[in-house]
Design a protein around this motif. Structure first.
Motif, PDB file in Angstrom:
ATOM      1  N   PRO A  76     -43.309  -1.245 110.879  1.00  0.00           N
ATOM      2  CA  PRO A  76     -43.659  -2.549 109.876  1.00  0.00           C
ATOM      3  C   PRO A  76     -42.211  -2.413 109.405  1.00  0.00           C
ATOM      4  N   LEU A  77     -41.522  -3.831 109.604  1.00  0.00           N
ATOM      5  CA  LEU A  77     -39.419  -4.358 109.664  1.00  0.00           C
ATOM      6  C   LEU A  77     -39.974  -3.728 108.050  1.00  0.00           C
ATOM      7  N   CYS A  78     -40.711  -4.067 106.795  1.00  0.00           N
ATOM      8  CA  CYS A  78     -39.915  -3.529 105.970  1.00  0.00           C
ATOM      9  C   CYS A  78     -39.453  -2.700 105.266  1.00  0.00           C
ATOM     10  N   HIS A  79     -39.950  -1.406 106.422  1.00  0.00           N
ATOM     11  CA  HIS A  79     -39.503  -0.011 106.444  1.00  0.00           C
ATOM     12  C   HIS A  79     -38.834   0.566 107.700  1.00  0.00           C
ATOM     13  N   GLU A  80     -37.342  -0.632 107.999  1.00  0.00           N
ATOM     14  CA  GLU A  80     -36.605  -0.994 108.496  1.00  0.00           C
ATOM     15  C   GLU A  80     -35.528  -0.327 108.068  1.00  0.00           C
ATOM     16  N   MET A  81     -33.997  -0.366 108.817  1.00  0.00           N
ATOM     17  CA  MET A  81     -33.034  -0.604 108.178  1.00  0.00           C
ATOM     18  C   MET A  81     -32.631  -1.988 108.045  1.00  0.00           C
ATOM     19  N   GLU A  82     -31.486  -2.371 106.727  1.00  0.00           N
ATOM     20  CA  GLU A  82     -31.176  -3.613 106.194  1.00  0.00           C
ATOM     21  C   GLU A  82     -31.014  -4.318 107.652  1.00  0.00           C
ATOM     22  N   ALA A  83     -30.239  -3.844 108.761  1.00  0.00           N
ATOM     23  CA  ALA A  83     -29.566  -4.635 109.847  1.00  0.00           C
ATOM     24  C   ALA A  83     -30.283  -5.310 110.761  1.00  0.00           C
ATOM     25  N   PHE A  84     -31.705  -4.945 110.637  1.00  0.00           N
ATOM     26  CA  PHE A  84     -32.284  -4.963 111.406  1.00  0.00           C
ATOM     27  C   PHE A  84     -33.713  -6.012 110.621  1.00  0.00           C
TER      28      PHE A  84
END
Length: 202
Positions: A76-84
């Motif tokens: 899930p995108l909520c666990h990816e780094m802030e740039a993404f």
């Protein structure tokens, strides 16, 4: 898909035993155009640890016997780094509703056998099982048509992505830095996001 290749899907901590081999595979495959990534095992270890810190992550591994020949990750995108996450937040999209397909790497000898499609199918199936996710997304580096390291006869993957149901989303782009194999230091690269609704079959 080649009868010699078996797919294994792991989640969260299940990826841990594969991290070293996955790091080496990423470095090997991403050296090629268009990424031209001059990677290091230290960076890879840190980057890939993201996927072991949440049980909502997934990795579809392609194995020929005991050899790791391909892999595809997502979470899930909520666990990816802030740039993404940033471009989605700027467009008013909830990152909790987006599943991010981080990458697919596959050795050249195994391409054209249906494995790449299986990578997308596996990640999308995982996202649907998680529930509450409306979109599947990934981003791809943008390189100029006249880039000096672009191989003769290079075929972009966008027609395949479109066939799988993904479309470039206007306004959803970011920059991410890495060192190219022909450059002395890290530079930022333009990255375009592609989206697909998870309730859409391709």
């Amino acid at each position: 898909m080649s009868s010699s290749v078996q797919l294994l899907t792991v989640t969260g901590q299940g990826l841990t035993p594969w991290l070293e081999r996955l790091a080496g595979l990423r470095i090997r495959v991403f050296r090629d155009f268009p990424y031209l990534y001059d990677g290091s095992l230290d960076y890879e270890a840190e980057y890939l640890s993201t996927y072991t810190r949440t049980e909502t992550s997934v990795c579809v591994l392609a194995l020929d016997g005991e050899q790791l020949v391909g892999a595809s990750t997502g979470l899930p995108l909520c666990h990816e780094m802030e740039a993404f996450q940033r471009p989605f937040i700027a467009q008013g999209m909830a990152v909790e509703r987006v599943f991010y397909c981080a990458e697919s790497v596959l050795l050249a000898a195994y391409r054209g056998q249906g494995i790449y499609r299986a990578f997308f199918d596996g990640r999308e199936a995982h996202a649907r099982r998680l529930g509450g996710l409306a979109y599947s997304a990934f981003c791809a580096v943008e390189r100029s048509a006249d880039h000096p390291l672009r191989p003769a006869g290079y075929q972009p993957l966008e027609p395949i992505w479109r066939h799988f149901g993904y479309r470039p989303e206007p306004g959803l782009s970011t920059h991410f830095g890495w060192k190219d194999i022909d450059q002395p230091s890290e530079t930022d690269k333009a990255m375009q996001f592609y989206l697909k609704r998870l309730d859409t079959a391709s």
